[in-house]
Design a protein around this motif. Sequence first.
Motif, short mmCIF file in Angstrom:
data_model
loop_
_atom_site.label_atom_id
_atom_site.label_comp_id
_atom_site.label_asym_id
_atom_site.label_seq_id
_atom_site.Cartn_x
_atom_site.Cartn_y
_atom_site.Cartn_z
N GLU A 1 -3.86 1.02 -0.33
CA GLU A 1 -3.93 -0.42 -0.49
C GLU A 1 -4.91 -0.76 -1.60
O GLU A 1 -5.96 -0.12 -1.71
CB GLU A 1 -4.43 -1.05 0.80
CG GLU A 1 -3.44 -2.01 1.43
CD GLU A 1 -3.92 -2.43 2.80
OE1 GLU A 1 -4.76 -3.33 2.85
OE2 GLU A 1 -3.46 -1.81 3.79
N ASN A 2 -4.58 -1.75 -2.42
CA ASN A 2 -5.54 -2.23 -3.40
C ASN A 2 -6.52 -3.18 -2.70
O ASN A 2 -6.12 -4.23 -2.21
CB ASN A 2 -4.80 -2.98 -4.52
CG ASN A 2 -5.75 -3.51 -5.58
OD1 ASN A 2 -6.96 -3.62 -5.35
ND2 ASN A 2 -5.21 -3.83 -6.74
N PRO A 3 -7.80 -2.78 -2.62
CA PRO A 3 -8.75 -3.60 -1.86
C PRO A 3 -8.96 -4.98 -2.45
O PRO A 3 -9.46 -5.88 -1.77
CB PRO A 3 -10.04 -2.78 -1.90
CG PRO A 3 -9.89 -1.83 -3.04
CD PRO A 3 -8.42 -1.58 -3.21
N TRP A 4 -8.58 -5.16 -3.70
CA TRP A 4 -8.85 -6.44 -4.38
C TRP A 4 -7.66 -7.37 -4.40
O TRP A 4 -7.80 -8.55 -4.69
CB TRP A 4 -9.33 -6.19 -5.82
CG TRP A 4 -10.42 -5.18 -5.90
CD1 TRP A 4 -10.32 -3.89 -6.34
CD2 TRP A 4 -11.77 -5.34 -5.47
NE1 TRP A 4 -11.52 -3.25 -6.22
CE2 TRP A 4 -12.44 -4.12 -5.69
CE3 TRP A 4 -12.48 -6.42 -4.92
CZ2 TRP A 4 -13.79 -3.93 -5.39
CZ3 TRP A 4 -13.83 -6.23 -4.62
CH2 TRP A 4 -14.47 -5.00 -4.85
N VAL A 5 -6.47 -6.83 -4.17
CA VAL A 5 -5.27 -7.67 -4.25
C VAL A 5 -4.51 -7.57 -2.93
O VAL A 5 -4.09 -6.48 -2.52
CB VAL A 5 -4.34 -7.23 -5.41
CG1 VAL A 5 -3.12 -8.14 -5.50
CG2 VAL A 5 -5.10 -7.22 -6.73
N LYS A 6 -4.33 -8.70 -2.29
CA LYS A 6 -3.70 -8.72 -0.97
C LYS A 6 -2.28 -8.16 -1.06
O LYS A 6 -1.52 -8.48 -1.97
CB LYS A 6 -3.67 -10.16 -0.45
CG LYS A 6 -3.46 -10.25 1.04
CD LYS A 6 -3.75 -11.66 1.54
CE LYS A 6 -3.27 -11.83 2.97
NZ LYS A 6 -1.84 -11.97 3.12
N ASP A 7 -1.96 -7.32 -0.10
CA ASP A 7 -0.61 -6.76 0.05
C ASP A 7 -0.14 -5.95 -1.16
O ASP A 7 1.06 -5.80 -1.37
CB ASP A 7 0.43 -7.87 0.31
CG ASP A 7 0.16 -8.56 1.63
OD1 ASP A 7 -0.41 -7.89 2.53
OD2 ASP A 7 0.48 -9.76 1.75
N GLU A 8 -1.06 -5.48 -1.95
CA GLU A 8 -0.61 -4.65 -3.07
C GLU A 8 -0.95 -3.18 -2.80
O GLU A 8 -2.10 -2.82 -2.59
CB GLU A 8 -1.23 -5.09 -4.39
CG GLU A 8 -0.74 -4.22 -5.54
CD GLU A 8 -1.14 -4.73 -6.91
OE1 GLU A 8 -0.52 -5.71 -7.38
OE2 GLU A 8 -2.06 -4.14 -7.50
N MET A 9 0.08 -2.35 -2.85
CA MET A 9 -0.15 -0.91 -2.73
C MET A 9 -0.24 -0.34 -4.14
O MET A 9 0.38 -0.84 -5.07
CB MET A 9 1.00 -0.24 -1.97
CG MET A 9 1.19 -0.74 -0.56
SD MET A 9 -0.28 -0.51 0.47
CE MET A 9 -0.18 1.26 0.81
N GLN A 10 -1.02 0.72 -4.29
CA GLN A 10 -1.14 1.33 -5.61
C GLN A 10 -1.17 2.85 -5.53
O GLN A 10 -1.51 3.42 -4.50
CB GLN A 10 -2.37 0.79 -6.34
CG GLN A 10 -3.67 0.96 -5.56
CD GLN A 10 -4.85 0.26 -6.22
OE1 GLN A 10 -4.67 -0.54 -7.14
NE2 GLN A 10 -6.05 0.56 -5.75
N VAL A 11 -0.78 3.47 -6.64
CA VAL A 11 -0.80 4.93 -6.71
C VAL A 11 -2.07 5.37 -7.41
O VAL A 11 -2.35 4.96 -8.55
CB VAL A 11 0.42 5.47 -7.48
CG1 VAL A 11 0.36 6.99 -7.58
CG2 VAL A 11 1.71 5.04 -6.81
N ASN A 12 -2.86 6.17 -6.71
CA ASN A 12 -4.10 6.70 -7.29
C ASN A 12 -3.73 7.94 -8.11
O ASN A 12 -3.45 9.02 -7.57
CB ASN A 12 -5.06 7.05 -6.15
CG ASN A 12 -6.42 7.48 -6.66
OD1 ASN A 12 -6.52 8.22 -7.64
ND2 ASN A 12 -7.46 7.01 -6.00
N MET A 13 -3.71 7.78 -9.43
CA MET A 13 -3.20 8.85 -10.31
C MET A 13 -4.10 10.09 -10.26
O MET A 13 -3.62 11.21 -10.39
CB MET A 13 -3.06 8.35 -11.74
CG MET A 13 -2.09 7.18 -11.91
SD MET A 13 -0.47 7.47 -11.19
CE MET A 13 0.40 8.27 -12.54
N ALA A 14 -5.39 9.88 -10.07
CA ALA A 14 -6.29 11.03 -10.01
C ALA A 14 -6.00 11.86 -8.75
O ALA A 14 -5.98 13.09 -8.81
CB ALA A 14 -7.74 10.57 -10.02
#
Length: 815
Positions: free
Chosen positions: A407-420
């Motif tokens: 989950e992106n802690p800064w944007v509600k309901d946004e999932m993100q891929v951690n490339m690292a």
Amino acid sequence: MTPIQKEVASKLRYLLGKSKDYDLKDIYQGTAWSVREHLIDSFENTQDYWTEKDPKFVYYLSAEFLMGRSLLNTIYNLGLEGEYGKAMQQMGYKMEEVADQEHNAALGNGGLGRLAACFLDSIATLDLPGWGYGIRYQYGMFKQLIKDGYQSEVPDIWLTEGNPWEVKRHDICFEVGFSGKTSSSNGKTVWTPAEKVMAVAYDNPIPGYNTTTTSNLRLWDAEPITEFDLEAFNSGDYEKAVEERERALAISAVLYPNDSTPEGKELRLKQQYFFVSASLQDVMTRFKAVHGDNWRLFPEKACFQLNDTHPTIAVAELMRLLVDEEGLDWEAAWSITTKCVNYTNHTVMPEALEKWPVRVLAKMLPRHMEIIEIINAGWTKFLEDKYSGLKAAERDQLVERMSIIQENPWVKDEMQVNMAYLAVVSSSAVNGVAYIHSEIVKADIFNDFYKLFPEKFQNKTNGVTPRRWLAFCNPGLSKLITDTLGSDNWITDTYELSKLAKYADDKAFHKKWRAVKQDNKARLAAVIKETFGDDVPLNALFDIQIKRIHEYKRQYMNVLSIIWRYKQLKKMTPEERKKVVPRVCMFGGKAASAYDMAKRIIHLAVKVGDLINKDPDTRDLLRCYFLPDYNVSLAEIIIPASELSQHISTAGTEASGTSNMKFQMNGCLIIGTMDGANIEIAEESGKENMFVFGVDADDVPQLRKERKNLKTDKRFDEIMADIEGGMFGDKEYFKPLVDSISNMKVGNDWFLVANDFASYLDAQEEVDRVYKDVDEWTRRSIMYTAGSGKFSSDRTIVEYAKDIWHVQPLKPPAL
Ligand code: 26W
């Protein structure tokens, strides 16, 4: 006419259409196109030999290669300096002024891009089968103008006069698709992209030094699939046809000028996928031509080094190509992929770690998003099994923390891929770029992963090529070293430089050593004269800080100390002033275009210089210059001329630094924190010879917690008041800068400028003290060069080759 002179004249006549009235630019062009032919002969010889022998290759995937100029480097590496030197002389030109006509190839931001360029030089010099892969940006790093003390950015137009150092490969091109849909039939997934572009190869031959090997940097240019979409054209939709062309060209149009903060733009992801996909298709096509579909053999023939997370989408692309295109089952493909891929981390700054919204990835690369989801499902399942002994809540927390998709802690309901995380999970080896950095990588940013796979984590301390950064950029010192050691073996075995330590107290040698430095200072003084119209005193200490402008690198702290020095000078009597060590302080570096605070720091440096440089009271004793448009070729003049260089990042923030190594090699003393490679430089050249100050990395977290009630030094408070009071003008513009480190309600001095300031001033006083002792300063300078053996990128590359890539040298026969 010598044979070389004939060659150059022929290029001038038949390529440029000039038989008389040449200017320097023409001579450069004629010379470069003639050198190119020698280069291509060597290139073809190497590539044919490697193709015949079919060794394992390393492919260095990097969004940036900061190559600088090529003419002199190529002439020297191919050993043609005698012939070309003579030809130039007979034609009445100096080699240096001809070389000065070349545009810098600036396809990189800073450290990471220049490291990639040094690595290519070492890979070729060590005869290792290896290529670089990247993007042929139409516009590289912007040109920096300083107008009224403000930075402005101008496009870097570098290809208009033609580029003799590349060869376009019309026949080597691959389609790269974007967006569209996936569908499946009989268990096979088919991706139908909605948009396609053509990646066209440009080869940039990379000559090794004093060897027959000439390696390759293959850069991809994006072109429309058909010059004009004929269908759209015929149906009268002319605009659509042109639009498509523009969309394709946009992909390789411009290098993102950000160093360390990712730009979450879709075009950036497009660039990353574009060059990665073309590179993988290229490597796999060559493999198939020899080994057919024997993909199990692939890891024995190829490995990929990810230069930071920028090319990490390679993991999903390799899986897609193996599973969807080549028909392998998932497990077999995963086993191959994880054997082939390795990842280098270059920064621990949290904001620099790339994360792509799932929404963006799924739209632009739908199949890759599916693949990442499958990888993550397997990964989280593995974690759940592994930690089945933990309490459910604890386990869930851990799995969530380590999940590639978060989950992106800064944007509600946004999932993100951690490339690292994707890179760490998929790689055989993960490495940091200096000892302390690799420790932080294990203890901090990837700690959960390190606990699971400690054997994956390695250190590979950076290095720089001693060819460009000592032998060629500092001919005076280079000659002195070779004459003294009786051989130039140090150019390929820098540990030989340690033999200079014998001369550290030899007064006759001191004299020669200092004479070289004086000559180099005069060369830099000429640049200052040309840029600012000022003569600078050559008896002054040349004090340099050149690097990207960033709060963590603390150029700001350096400016504050210059202000302090000026204030002290103003208070002194003429008698007292006689005892002062004169200093010329110089800055160089670009600010990312949107990095507001960095731009204010540049402005402050310029305004401080405006005041100081004009003051008749002090101008013989102190100067401050901000050199515009810092780039590779300017560094080649600055570094040999410098006596003190500043590497003063907050401990624990600079992964390695590489210019520190270049300064060390050139006998320049360092004022610095115990950060990055400074620590190892101190080990090699003697910590007692370095001006070390500031808190250690271990103490930084605690200090940051306490920073609300940190005590500042009264000298610091005074300077803040001066800036706020308008001593340098523009007080409104400087207010955020002042607030960021002194007003705890507004800023928070995250980089501990206030905290380290007093010890920094102490270290600066020590610099003055030692500089007055000419013998001691010279002794230390020699010890720096003598201790720089470890920091050749040859050493770094030997370590990568042995511990990560498992590739062996393969030297082609002489032509
Ligand atoms: C996506 C935005 C972005 C762009 C560039 C994030 C991160 C980067 C680079 C990793 C920044 C960089 O150049 N890092 C530097 O890498 C050098 C080579 O290893 C090190 O010597 C420097 O300390 C490090 O700052």
